[in-house]
Motif scaffolding. Structure first.
Motif, PDB file in Angstrom:
ATOM      1  N   ILE A 382       0.832  -1.208   0.000  1.00 42.74           N
ATOM      2  CA  ILE A 382       0.000   0.000   0.000  1.00 42.74           C
ATOM      3  C   ILE A 382       0.863   1.253   0.000  1.00 42.74           C
ATOM      4  O   ILE A 382       0.658   2.177  -0.799  1.00 42.74           O
ATOM      5  N   ALA A 383       1.850   1.297   0.890  1.00 50.33           N
ATOM      6  CA  ALA A 383       2.667   2.504   1.017  1.00 50.33           C
ATOM      7  C   ALA A 383       3.558   2.720  -0.201  1.00 50.33           C
ATOM      8  O   ALA A 383       3.818   3.863  -0.592  1.00 50.33           O
ATOM      9  N   GLY A 384       4.027   1.627  -0.799  1.00 52.15           N
ATOM     10  CA  GLY A 384       4.953   1.769  -1.917  1.00 52.15           C
ATOM     11  C   GLY A 384       4.297   1.913  -3.270  1.00 52.15           C
ATOM     12  O   GLY A 384       4.968   2.166  -4.272  1.00 52.15           O
ATOM     13  N   GLY A 385       2.969   1.735  -3.308  1.00 53.04           N
ATOM     14  CA  GLY A 385       2.272   1.792  -4.575  1.00 53.04           C
ATOM     15  C   GLY A 385       2.126   3.208  -5.103  1.00 53.04           C
ATOM     16  O   GLY A 385       1.616   4.079  -4.407  1.00 53.04           O
ATOM     17  N   ARG A 386       2.576   3.434  -6.308  1.00 56.41           N
ATOM     18  CA  ARG A 386       2.445   4.739  -6.963  1.00 56.41           C
ATOM     19  C   ARG A 386       1.830   4.527  -8.334  1.00 56.41           C
ATOM     20  O   ARG A 386       2.343   3.761  -9.135  1.00 56.41           O
ATOM     21  N   GLY A 387       0.730   5.216  -8.603  1.00 52.45           N
ATOM     22  CA  GLY A 387       0.135   5.154  -9.919  1.00 52.45           C
ATOM     23  C   GLY A 387      -0.739   3.930 -10.111  1.00 52.45           C
ATOM     24  O   GLY A 387      -1.215   3.306  -9.161  1.00 52.45           O
ATOM     25  N   ALA A 388      -0.926   3.572 -11.378  1.00 52.53           N
ATOM     26  CA  ALA A 388      -1.852   2.491 -11.713  1.00 52.53           C
ATOM     27  C   ALA A 388      -1.524   1.950 -13.092  1.00 52.53           C
ATOM     28  O   ALA A 388      -0.914   2.628 -13.925  1.00 52.53           O
ATOM     29  N   TYR A 389      -1.932   0.720 -13.315  1.00 56.93           N
ATOM     30  CA  TYR A 389      -1.946   0.150 -14.660  1.00 56.93           C
ATOM     31  C   TYR A 389      -3.358   0.319 -15.215  1.00 56.93           C
ATOM     32  O   TYR A 389      -4.349   0.052 -14.524  1.00 56.93           O
ATOM     33  N   PHE A 423     -12.634   8.324 -19.185  1.00 56.64           N
ATOM     34  CA  PHE A 423     -11.643   9.066 -18.398  1.00 56.64           C
ATOM     35  C   PHE A 423     -10.370   9.225 -19.222  1.00 56.64           C
ATOM     36  O   PHE A 423     -10.212   8.617 -20.284  1.00 56.64           O
ATOM     37  N   SER A 424      -9.482  10.054 -18.703  1.00 55.73           N
ATOM     38  CA  SER A 424      -8.178  10.269 -19.327  1.00 55.73           C
ATOM     39  C   SER A 424      -7.088   9.866 -18.350  1.00 55.73           C
ATOM     40  O   SER A 424      -7.200  10.097 -17.139  1.00 55.73           O
ATOM     41  N   ALA A 425      -6.020   9.260 -18.887  1.00 53.45           N
ATOM     42  CA  ALA A 425      -4.872   8.866 -18.083  1.00 53.45           C
ATOM     43  C   ALA A 425      -3.693   8.651 -19.004  1.00 53.45           C
ATOM     44  O   ALA A 425      -3.854   8.241 -20.154  1.00 53.45           O
ATOM     45  N   CYS A 426      -2.495   8.933 -18.514  1.00 54.64           N
ATOM     46  CA  CYS A 426      -1.271   8.738 -19.305  1.00 54.64           C
ATOM     47  C   CYS A 426      -1.341   9.485 -20.636  1.00 54.64           C
ATOM     48  O   CYS A 426      -0.760   9.040 -21.633  1.00 54.64           O
ATOM     49  N   GLY A 427      -2.071  10.571 -20.693  1.00 56.01           N
ATOM     50  CA  GLY A 427      -2.203  11.316 -21.932  1.00 56.01           C
ATOM     51  C   GLY A 427      -3.085  10.656 -22.961  1.00 56.01           C
ATOM     52  O   GLY A 427      -3.073  11.043 -24.136  1.00 56.01           O
ATOM     53  N   GLN A 428      -3.874   9.655 -22.557  1.00 54.17           N
ATOM     54  CA  GLN A 428      -4.757   8.956 -23.480  1.00 54.17           C
ATOM     55  C   GLN A 428      -6.183   8.977 -22.950  1.00 54.17           C
ATOM     56  O   GLN A 428      -6.423   9.155 -21.753  1.00 54.17           O
ATOM     57  N   ASN A 429      -7.105   8.783 -23.859  1.00 51.33           N
ATOM     58  CA  ASN A 429      -8.518   8.715 -23.489  1.00 51.33           C
ATOM     59  C   ASN A 429      -8.959   7.258 -23.395  1.00 51.33           C
ATOM     60  O   ASN A 429      -8.607   6.427 -24.241  1.00 51.33           O
ATOM     61  N   TYR A 430      -9.715   6.970 -22.365  1.00 50.22           N
ATOM     62  CA  TYR A 430     -10.233   5.627 -22.141  1.00 50.22           C
ATOM     63  C   TYR A 430     -11.742   5.680 -21.985  1.00 50.22           C
ATOM     64  O   TYR A 430     -12.324   6.733 -21.724  1.00 50.22           O
ATOM     65  N   ARG A 431     -12.363   4.519 -22.137  1.00 51.83           N
ATOM     66  CA  ARG A 431     -13.820   4.445 -22.093  1.00 51.83           C
ATOM     67  C   ARG A 431     -14.295   3.691 -20.864  1.00 51.83           C
ATOM     68  O   ARG A 431     -13.536   2.969 -20.208  1.00 51.83           O
ATOM     69  N   VAL A 491      -3.108  -7.278 -25.137  1.00 49.69           N
ATOM     70  CA  VAL A 491      -4.056  -6.265 -24.668  1.00 49.69           C
ATOM     71  C   VAL A 491      -3.285  -4.994 -24.333  1.00 49.69           C
ATOM     72  O   VAL A 491      -2.347  -5.037 -23.519  1.00 49.69           O
ATOM     73  N   PRO A 492      -3.636  -3.847 -24.912  1.00 49.54           N
ATOM     74  CA  PRO A 492      -2.922  -2.602 -24.630  1.00 49.54           C
ATOM     75  C   PRO A 492      -3.015  -2.237 -23.141  1.00 49.54           C
ATOM     76  O   PRO A 492      -4.107  -2.185 -22.570  1.00 49.54           O
ATOM     77  N   THR A 493      -1.864  -2.006 -22.537  1.00 52.53           N
ATOM     78  CA  THR A 493      -1.802  -1.703 -21.107  1.00 52.53           C
ATOM     79  C   THR A 493      -0.732  -0.648 -20.878  1.00 52.53           C
ATOM     80  O   THR A 493       0.366  -0.739 -21.428  1.00 52.53           O
ATOM     81  N   GLN A 494      -1.074   0.342 -20.063  1.00 56.62           N
ATOM     82  CA  GLN A 494      -0.139   1.417 -19.749  1.00 56.62           C
ATOM     83  C   GLN A 494       0.027   1.530 -18.243  1.00 56.62           C
ATOM     84  O   GLN A 494      -0.934   1.372 -17.486  1.00 56.62           O
ATOM     85  N   LYS A 495       1.263   1.808 -17.821  1.00 59.22           N
ATOM     86  CA  LYS A 495       1.491   2.141 -16.416  1.00 59.22           C
ATOM     87  C   LYS A 495       1.533   3.653 -16.294  1.00 59.22           C
ATOM     88  O   LYS A 495       2.364   4.312 -16.923  1.00 59.22           O
ATOM     89  N   CYS A 496       0.618   4.183 -15.497  1.00 59.08           N
ATOM     90  CA  CYS A 496       0.485   5.625 -15.345  1.00 59.08           C
ATOM     91  C   CYS A 496       1.061   6.074 -14.012  1.00 59.08           C
ATOM     92  O   CYS A 496       0.961   5.354 -13.006  1.00 59.08           O
TER      93      CYS A 496
END
Length: 884
Positions: A382-389, A423-431, A491-496
């Motif tokens: 929990i403490a070390g988690g930064r961002g999201a996939y 929503f938007s994340a990592c400079g991309q638009n998602y549905r 499957v397209p996946t980004q780490k934000c």
């Protein structure tokens, strides 16, 4: 109250322990001996799975306050999979509370440090002892029985001291189908007396060996894909109990002694440091106990801790101190080593019993630290988690693959959310419907190790391997170095860097997400998008004898655009209850289905044109038995029969050369050894005549060697030798191979190597590949794919006159997607074919130069493989199956 502490005392001599297990009951509190229940003492006979269970049931009956048992699944052959928990009467009486406490420690969001301290003060450590995941690794299961009896003995003060601080869960036979298969073969070859000679029939396993489960899967590689019932049930059980210590007990080659951690390099960088420290402590205690028992052992060699798909890998990312133990195997009742020493089955049981008891001793001694480290592991998540996939279902070429990926992540304990809005994340638009994995969660390390595009090897280790290669030695990589699940599933996946600002709904463990049929006017029929779900729809529709056509180029129908490879089910020729059938099949398959009011196509080929092919139900055969690779044969059959519900006729390879194959449309040759030796020249000629008559021959992996052999006259590609330095003639190519070539993107690109035979073997990397979507084999397949590349086989591309390179690898600068690939391999693999197709007479020859169904985890490649099986017959001059 605090847990009882005790001073460690020397273990009893193992010879006395084994003897005690065979001694008649002298006191009421003594558990029954193995001899009394089963009729043989430990190590004197290989115990069958049903007997192992019977003995555990006898132990439980003797002291039901010290043991509970349960089932966690059923094998393909109907054998129950069971577990048994042993503890003090007080701990067995409160097992539910103990499990609740470990789950609370596993989620620091609802358990404060003060609450955790209180739980740790009053909770025993859970020690998970799993045995014999490979059916021919026999001694662990027998050691499990002896270990359980020791812990159940109320008169054993030392063992009962451990039981104050520990609950031990035994999983004695992880692979009962394989174990029984091994014992059947062993007993069939056994003479009047056990024979230790390496050539003796009792020690020579027939194909496919007892290693694998019924489906011929290596269950020790199935943990994050969970394709088999044995692994599915075991993984769910571990998620429920949340053990702090886990041992996966194996056997290895006869000439080796015993291995336990610390492991060899490379180590996965996502392993929690405290887990590595604990493995050292367990190893030191094991070493001391082995010294006392006069047993040899080794550490830090051979067995690494890099790949997360092992039985000791996957649990580490749940916070368990997970370890592999390996005993040199007798592969029967006795075996002669190269030194002349004879080891007995009793010797190997003694080794695992020593290690098991030592592990339980250490865990009980270190109870408090192990529980504190377990809590710290999840706090770190929990403490070390930064961002999201962010996993983009909406932009995936195969949305159903994204659904399956999300469900499998949940089955690995990862929290996955489905976005409820765009929503938007990592400079991309998602549905809405796309998936978000917030890395601030207890299972962060599991999420990182499975979702990261790259898990780097230690540069020092890589440099050492390069130095070995320079000396002509093989590398020390034990298994795959690339396994990124988004790449496996394409499957397209980004780490934000940040967590998207969008509400999400929790995703469950379901792997197929039913999708309602779109539209209500189905006057003409239905259209089905391709992909894995579309293929599930296809096989179900064919089994129900629905008419299916496929347009293999992109088109627009009834106002909606469709990708090439989409399927059409017209109402004409369908049963009266078509609508109900389509709705049911769509729900079961997860396919995206659209009702069609008309067949009017506004762009692209028409439904009734020559570019729309009728898909008929193919009759499929595959090679079985030597020389096929058992895992390759098993994964092919599993994908077709278990995942897509399509029947396959497995034909013993020795019969293929003379068999009448005229009633089959498709024949599959799994990866394997020397097919020419088994089939003979006449058998190969018969296969060629069958193809020329309209059959579809599919080669997988190293079966491509047969198809590209010039004597076979099946496919005009050739297997390459290694690239030879300029000016060095090397070995050259002859017969089935040809000198290797480089296809660089820049003319001045040249590198000198010292290789003269085959290219260096690749342990397992994910490579970028490009698909020719205009060819029928690429219809409905994504333009770009990730391919698992293993081994040393590389093939020349076909010319246009020879056939089509339907899938080829990318150029040298971009071919590597994930993993460790040597520079020479990178250059030689560039632009080389992965899938080739060629007409031969009235038939088709298709070969996949890599194993595209490997471990059933290459979800992104399954539509490609299934195209060969189901579209191939429509592209033979032999016409439809009933016309042949």
């Amino acid at each position: 109250m605090s847990r009882r502490r005790f001073a460690a005392r020397p273990l009893l001599a193992l010879s006395l322990v084994l003897a005690a297990a065979a001694t008649p009951v002298l006191a009421q509190q003594s558990p029954p001996t193995q001899d009394a229940v089963l009729g043989h003492a430990p190590g004197t006979r290989i115990t069958r799975p049903a007997e192992v269970r019977r003995y555990f049931e006898a132990l439980r009956a003797s002291a039901p306050d010290r043991m509970v048992m349960g089932d966690y699944g059923t094998t393909w052959e109907g054998r129950p999979l069971f577990w048994a928990a042993v503890g003090s009467p007080a701990n067995i009486a409160r097992l539910d509370a103990i499990k609740a406490a470990t789950r609370a420690l596993g989620d620091p969001r609802r358990t404060s440090p003060d609450q955790a301290r209180a739980l740790i003060n009053d909770t025993p450590v859970i020690v998970w002892m799993a045995y014999s995941v490979h059916g021919n690794e026999i001694s662990p299961a027998d050691a499990a029985m002896a270990a359980a009896r020791r812990l159940m003995d109320a008169s054993d003060a030392e063992a009962q001291g451990w039981m104050q601080n520990a609950v031990v869960v035994f999983v004695p036979t992880q692979n009962p189908d394989g174990r029984d298969r091994f014992i059947d073969g062993f007993e069939a070859g056994l003479g009047a007396q056990p024979n230790p000679d390496p050539l003796s029939a009792e020690r020579s396993e027939p194909w496919p060996s007892g290693r694998y489960n019924h489906n011929l899967f290596d269950l020790n590689r199935d943990w994050f894909i969970q394709s088999q019932p044995e692994t599915q049930g075991h993984a769910a059980l571990i998620r429920d109990w949340r053990p702090q210590v886990l041992v996966d007990s194996h056997e290895m080659g006869t000439d080796s002694s015993f291995f336990f951690p610390p492991e060899a390099n490379p180590l996965n960088p996502w392993i929690f440091p405290q887990i590595l420290d604990a493995r050292e402590r367990f190893g030191r205690n094991n070493g001391a106990r082995f010294d006392q028992a006069g047993l040899a052992y080794f550490t830090r060699e051979t067995y690494d801790a890099f790949y997360p798909g092992y039985g000791d890998g996957w649990p580490a990312y749940f916070g368990a101190v997970s370890m592999t133990y390996e005993q040199g195997s007798s592969r029967g009742l006795m075996a002669r080593r190269r030194t002349g020493e004879v080891i007995t089955y009793a010797d190997t049981v003694k080794g695992h019993l020593t290690a098991s008891l030592s592990t339980i001793e250490t865990a009980a001694r270190d109870r408090e630290k192990l529980l504190n480290d377990f809590y710290a592991f999840h706090r770190d998540g929990i403490a070390g988690g930064r961002g999201a996939y962010v996993i983009s279902r909406s932009s995936a070429a195969d949305p159903a693959a994204a659904d399956k990926l999300a469900g499998l992540l949940v089955r690995s304990g990862i929290e996955v959310g489905r976005a409820t809005a765009s929503f938007s994340a990592c400079g991309q638009n998602y549905r809405a419907g796309d998936f978000v994995v917030n890395l601030s969660q207890p299972q962060r390390r599991m999420a990182e190790v499975l979702l990261a595009k790259e898990v780097p090897l230690d540069p020092k280790f890589v440099a050492e391997q390069e130095a070995r290669r320079a000396r002509g030695l093989g590398d020390e990589i034990y298994d795959l170095t690339g396994w990124s699940m988004p790449l496996l599933f394409n499957v397209p996946t980004q780490k934000c860097a940040g967590v998207p600002s969008v509400q999400t709904a929790a995703v469950g463990p379901e792997l197929i997400r039913p999708v309602a049929v779109a539209g209500s006017d189905a006057t003409y029929g239905y259209a089905i998008n391709p992909g894995t779900a579309g293929m599930r729809f296809l096989t179900a529709a064919l089994k129900e004898k629905l008419p299916v056509r496929s347009i293999e180029e992109a088109f627009t129908l009834d106002g909606k655009p469709y990708a090439g490879g989409a399927f059409i089910v017209p109402r004409a020729g369908s049963p009266a209850d078509l609508d109900e059938r389509v709705r049911r099949i769509a729900a079961d398959s997860g396919a995206e289905v659209t009702a069609l009011a008309t067949s009017w196509v506004s762009s692209g080929p028409n439904v009734g044109s020559d570019y729309a092919f009728t898909i008929k139900a193919p009759r499929v055969a595959m090679a079985w038995d030597d020389p096929t690779d058992a895992e390759s044969a098993g994964s092919i059959r599993h994908v077709l029969e278990r995942e897509y519900g399509w029947p396959v006729t497995a034909v013993r390879t020795r019969r293929l050369g003379s068999a009448d194959l005229s009633h089959f449309e498709v024949l599959i040759l799994p990866s394997g050894g020397n097919y020419e030796k088994i089939l003979g020249a006449d058998g190969v000629a018969s296969l060629r005549a069958w193809v020329e008559g309209g059959g579809v021959l599919i080669g997988v992996g190293s079966a491509s060697r047969l198809l590209t052999d010039p004597d076979a006259k099946l496919l005009d590609s050739r297997r390459e030798t290694a690239v030879v330095p300029e000016g060095d003639k090397g070995e050259g190519g002859s017969g089935a191979t040809t000198p290797g070539t480089e296809i660089p993107s820049e003319a001045d690109y040249l590198d000198r190597t010292n290789h003269h035979g085959s290219p260096d073997s690749v342990a397992g990397v994910l490579a970028h590949a490009v698909v020719d979507q205009e060819h029928w084999l690429g219809a409905g397949v994504a333009r770009e794919l990730s391919v698992m590349v293993r081994g040393s086989d590389i093939y020349t591309p076909l010319t246009r006159e020879q056939g089509t390179n339907v899938v080829r690898l990318a150029g040298p600068d971009s071919v590597l997607a994930s993993g460790q690939l040597w520079a020479e391999n990178r250059r030689q693999l560039a632009y080389k074919p992965v899938a080739m197709a060629s007409e031969l007479g009235r038939g088709q020859v298709v070969t996949f130069t890599q194993d595209v169904t490997m471990r059933a985890f290459l979800e992104g490649l399954k539509p490609l493989f299934l195209n060969a099986v189901f579209r191939g017959p429509a592209h033979t001059s032999g016409g439809n199956p009933e016309d042949r």
